[in-house]
Design a protein around this motif. Sequence first.
Motif, PDB file in Angstrom:
ATOM      1  N   LYS A   1       0.833  -1.202   0.000  1.00 21.15           N
ATOM      2  CA  LYS A   1       0.000   0.000   0.000  1.00 21.15           C
ATOM      3  C   LYS A   1       0.869   1.254   0.000  1.00 21.15           C
ATOM      4  O   LYS A   1       2.070   1.210   0.276  1.00 21.15           O
ATOM      5  N   SER A   2       0.243   2.385  -0.294  1.00 20.94           N
ATOM      6  CA  SER A   2       0.933   3.663  -0.167  1.00 20.94           C
ATOM      7  C   SER A   2       1.276   3.908   1.303  1.00 20.94           C
ATOM      8  O   SER A   2       0.521   3.519   2.204  1.00 20.94           O
ATOM      9  N   ARG A   3       2.438   4.530   1.542  1.00 21.80           N
ATOM     10  CA  ARG A   3       2.832   4.820   2.928  1.00 21.80           C
ATOM     11  C   ARG A   3       1.808   5.724   3.616  1.00 21.80           C
ATOM     12  O   ARG A   3       1.609   5.628   4.813  1.00 21.80           O
ATOM     13  N   ARG A   4       1.181   6.581   2.850  1.00 22.48           N
ATOM     14  CA  ARG A   4       0.220   7.522   3.411  1.00 22.48           C
ATOM     15  C   ARG A   4      -1.174   6.913   3.384  1.00 22.48           C
ATOM     16  O   ARG A   4      -1.673   6.519   2.322  1.00 22.48           O
ATOM     17  N   GLY A   5      -1.790   6.829   4.555  1.00 26.95           N
ATOM     18  CA  GLY A   5      -3.154   6.350   4.644  1.00 26.95           C
ATOM     19  C   GLY A   5      -4.129   7.438   4.237  1.00 26.95           C
ATOM     20  O   GLY A   5      -3.771   8.619   4.132  1.00 26.95           O
ATOM     21  N   SER A   6      -5.355   7.046   4.010  1.00 30.02           N
ATOM     22  CA  SER A   6      -6.356   8.004   3.548  1.00 30.02           C
ATOM     23  C   SER A   6      -7.662   7.808   4.313  1.00 30.02           C
ATOM     24  O   SER A   6      -8.134   6.678   4.472  1.00 30.02           O
ATOM     25  N   ILE A   7      -8.214   8.915   4.802  1.00 24.63           N
ATOM     26  CA  ILE A   7      -9.544   8.917   5.425  1.00 24.63           C
ATOM     27  C   ILE A   7     -10.403   9.911   4.642  1.00 24.63           C
ATOM     28  O   ILE A   7      -9.991  11.050   4.417  1.00 24.63           O
ATOM     29  N   THR A   8     -11.572   9.468   4.229  1.00 27.19           N
ATOM     30  CA  THR A   8     -12.481  10.328   3.470  1.00 27.19           C
ATOM     31  C   THR A   8     -13.746  10.574   4.275  1.00 27.19           C
ATOM     32  O   THR A   8     -14.395   9.629   4.733  1.00 27.19           O
ATOM     33  N   LEU A   9     -14.058  11.825   4.460  1.00 23.56           N
ATOM     34  CA  LEU A   9     -15.258  12.236   5.184  1.00 23.56           C
ATOM     35  C   LEU A   9     -16.186  12.896   4.173  1.00 23.56           C
ATOM     36  O   LEU A   9     -15.830  13.900   3.558  1.00 23.56           O
ATOM     37  N   SER A  10     -17.360  12.321   3.952  1.00 23.25           N
ATOM     38  CA  SER A  10     -18.252  12.858   2.922  1.00 23.25           C
ATOM     39  C   SER A  10     -19.685  12.949   3.431  1.00 23.25           C
ATOM     40  O   SER A  10     -20.068  12.263   4.387  1.00 23.25           O
TER      41      SER A  10
ATOM     42  N   LEU B   1     -20.532   9.617   5.505  1.00 25.03           N
ATOM     43  CA  LEU B   1     -19.699   8.432   5.393  1.00 25.03           C
ATOM     44  C   LEU B   1     -18.276   8.738   5.856  1.00 25.03           C
ATOM     45  O   LEU B   1     -17.716   9.791   5.513  1.00 25.03           O
ATOM     46  N   ILE B   2     -17.715   7.818   6.646  1.00 27.82           N
ATOM     47  CA  ILE B   2     -16.321   7.894   7.075  1.00 27.82           C
ATOM     48  C   ILE B   2     -15.631   6.642   6.527  1.00 27.82           C
ATOM     49  O   ILE B   2     -15.901   5.531   6.974  1.00 27.82           O
ATOM     50  N   GLU B   3     -14.772   6.832   5.538  1.00 28.11           N
ATOM     51  CA  GLU B   3     -14.113   5.706   4.877  1.00 28.11           C
ATOM     52  C   GLU B   3     -12.608   5.790   5.109  1.00 28.11           C
ATOM     53  O   GLU B   3     -12.020   6.871   5.016  1.00 28.11           O
TER      54      GLU B   3
ATOM     55  N   SER C   1     -17.078  -3.427   6.555  1.00 30.49           N
ATOM     56  CA  SER C   1     -15.623  -3.483   6.539  1.00 30.49           C
ATOM     57  C   SER C   1     -15.139  -4.714   5.792  1.00 30.49           C
ATOM     58  O   SER C   1     -15.792  -5.766   5.807  1.00 30.49           O
ATOM     59  N   LYS C   2     -14.009  -4.552   5.113  1.00 29.78           N
ATOM     60  CA  LYS C   2     -13.349  -5.677   4.451  1.00 29.78           C
ATOM     61  C   LYS C   2     -11.928  -5.766   4.972  1.00 29.78           C
ATOM     62  O   LYS C   2     -11.167  -4.798   4.871  1.00 29.78           O
ATOM     63  N   GLU C   3     -11.604  -6.919   5.528  1.00 32.79           N
ATOM     64  CA  GLU C   3     -10.301  -7.091   6.158  1.00 32.79           C
ATOM     65  C   GLU C   3      -9.193  -6.863   5.136  1.00 32.79           C
ATOM     66  O   GLU C   3      -9.204  -7.413   4.035  1.00 32.79           O
ATOM     67  N   GLY C   4      -8.246  -6.005   5.528  1.00 33.71           N
ATOM     68  CA  GLY C   4      -7.123  -5.698   4.662  1.00 33.71           C
ATOM     69  C   GLY C   4      -7.376  -4.557   3.696  1.00 33.71           C
ATOM     70  O   GLY C   4      -6.434  -4.042   3.089  1.00 33.71           O
ATOM     71  N   ARG C   5      -8.639  -4.136   3.553  1.00 38.61           N
ATOM     72  CA  ARG C   5      -8.960  -3.110   2.554  1.00 38.61           C
ATOM     73  C   ARG C   5      -9.530  -1.824   3.160  1.00 38.61           C
ATOM     74  O   ARG C   5      -9.427  -0.763   2.563  1.00 38.61           O
ATOM     75  N   GLY C   6     -10.152  -1.913   4.321  1.00 39.56           N
ATOM     76  CA  GLY C   6     -10.652  -0.695   4.942  1.00 39.56           C
ATOM     77  C   GLY C   6     -12.059  -0.825   5.492  1.00 39.56           C
ATOM     78  O   GLY C   6     -12.675  -1.900   5.430  1.00 39.56           O
ATOM     79  N   THR C   7     -12.557   0.275   6.025  1.00 35.53           N
ATOM     80  CA  THR C   7     -13.849   0.295   6.708  1.00 35.53           C
ATOM     81  C   THR C   7     -14.657   1.504   6.240  1.00 35.53           C
ATOM     82  O   THR C   7     -14.102   2.578   5.997  1.00 35.53           O
ATOM     83  N   VAL C   8     -15.978   1.302   6.136  1.00 33.76           N
ATOM     84  CA  VAL C   8     -16.900   2.391   5.812  1.00 33.76           C
ATOM     85  C   VAL C   8     -17.953   2.460   6.913  1.00 33.76           C
ATOM     86  O   VAL C   8     -18.638   1.468   7.192  1.00 33.76           O
TER      87      VAL C   8
END
Length: 724
Positions: free
Chosen positions: A471-480, A491-493, A568-575
């Motif tokens: 993965k990219s070193r930088r994580g990403s959180i999206t607030l929409s 949504l918090i992804e 949530s999907k393990e290894g891929r992220g949470t919504v």
Amino acid sequence: MSDDMTTQVFKEEAYELLGELETSLLELEDVPDDMDIINRVFRALHTIKGSGSMFGFEAIAEFTHEVETVFDMVRNGELPISKPLLTLSLSARDHIYSMLESASGEGDSSVGNGILDGLRDVAAGALGEEEAEDDVSTAEAELDPAADAPEDDKSEDLPLRSLYQIIIKVSAGNDVEEESLDSLLQELERLGDIRSKNLHKEKETWWDIVFESDADSMSVEEIFFFTDIPVSVNVREVAREDFADLFGAVDDADDLDEMIKTGEACPVKKLGEILVERGDVPSETIDAVLADQKPLGELLAEKGVVSKEKINSALAEQNAAKEFKTASRKTRNKVDAASSIRVSAEKLDYLVDLVGELVIVQAQISQVVSSKADPSLTALSEELERLSDELRDSTLGIRMLPIGTTFSKFRRLVRDLSEDLGKEIDLHTNGAETELDKTVIERLGDPLVHLLRNSIDHGIEDPETRSAKGKSRRGSITLSAEHSGGDVMILIEDDGKGMSKEAIRSKAVEKGLISADQDLSDKEIFNLIFEPGFSTAKSVTNVSGRGVGMDVVKRAIDTLRGSIDINSKEGRGTVITIRLPLTLAIIDGLQVRVGDDYFVIPLSLVEECVELTNKDVEEANGQQFVNLRGEIVPYIRIREWFEVEGDSPPIEQIVITGLDGSRIGVVVDTVIGEHQTVIKSLGRVYRDVEGISGATIKGDGTLALILDIPKLFRTVLAEVKAAG
């Protein structure tokens, strides 16, 4: 205006400026060379300093001045934007906030001194010790327009500064001495040079000031924001080519610049004005003589200098120019008229309460009028209802705020927490313009903080782990945020490690929340984390892991009559999805009756109404399903749910409601019709009653309960699943 009121006005403005300051500093982290943002930071600091000094907050003014001095070095290209500088600047913003909050207005001086020492160290590290000391100590002098500039500063190579005409008029019935403006003019001179200042005392007292500066008009206007002097101020930028219009004709541009530089430029009065002021000629005589004069066009035509056709053509061009100027002035006036005013939240809440009471009275009047069968009364009642509806919508519209006002606060949270945890995280926001009731926004802040902290701590991996996983070193959180029917969906992804269903299930069995062989859907497993004390964290941190927080989030969202779900999907992220009503004050509802009791269903969730006969019940073999055009829809009987006494009528009504793509029916005796519902909170005794979210007062003064459709949804779907 009393001292308390002026102080409160200053504080409210300062809080807004601090919010803008924080946002600008965080934006600088992404675009450190953006001069517009740097100027916004400087302007916010400068305004806080100036108004703080004006209102007696000397400690705030002195501290902010030191920070402003450092950012003046940034503006001048002497100090680069760096992460340490931004971190210290954010700490300075927090310290100013704490000074505003403290009773003395001074805060903890040791904290402030530590921040200023840090800023000096940053400047020293970037510029070298000796150069930094010189720059910091002389920056204030450089801001002083009276400071001497070197003769060979090549200022002629710099772009021309902006010119402003500033008109300061004394409010009617007041007498202001010229000396009263000294403090304002001193602040003004920090931004540039006053080229001329003329005091007029004809019919009213006013000052005409010509000002030259490289600041924008907003910065100039801010100087006059917090004055107690009873004056009105107008600032307008003047194009250099139009400058002569203020001071009389100037034949040579070099002469004009020379006049500006030397300060010799001053408005030239007309001959008639001078004669009237001296008392040599009455103003009426001047007007009469001017009225007798022929227009220039006529004189030229009589002397044969130019033809009448050319005169008419020139007049047409002049009239077109006048019309354009008039239209521009009207447009400016409209813009000025559209400016906002500040109203306290308490006054706004009181207004909404009054509108709610008006809606109830209007419903009562409509009910009385309907029994009178009087056409004139009916017409008046309908007009009152129309006005009531418009007033309700307008008032609720005033309470609506873009949710971006909350989103912007979380950039700082993500930045600070990711730095503390050694993670690299970017926060992205979408739908910041989505509007929501201000009360909902205020109560939403804490739940969102909990969810974001958990995403940062538990969800996003550290840079090394992410790199190892590809993965990219930088994580990403999206607030929409987006509108969904009559609700708002948030949504918090995150793109972190996701949740392990097995780990959640194992922990739930260990805590006795479920049995080992209990069959649960993915959604039900993820929702277990909202149980009190539930946590799968292997260690407790300063951020999370103590098993508190998520149940608090759930209760807070329930209080807002909303719902929250996790995928949530393990290894891929949470919504995480939060659904909230647009407002907590007044809604459109569908009024229904069961026996002698009345209920209201939020109209935004209602899809249609159908009949339910005894034959339909028999064909379903006692199961609570209805065949709706080939679709099997489960339903719940309100009579059974709330144990309403009496027998069901032969033909009942099913109100079909929809939520998250699913549909259930609500069986009632009678559907009465739409009802404008003023929501009243239930008392503590009834607050936890399943299926009820509030109450409202009907037109006849009796109560109707508001059904909590999302909770009824969950109950019905759980029963359907249990039945197989």
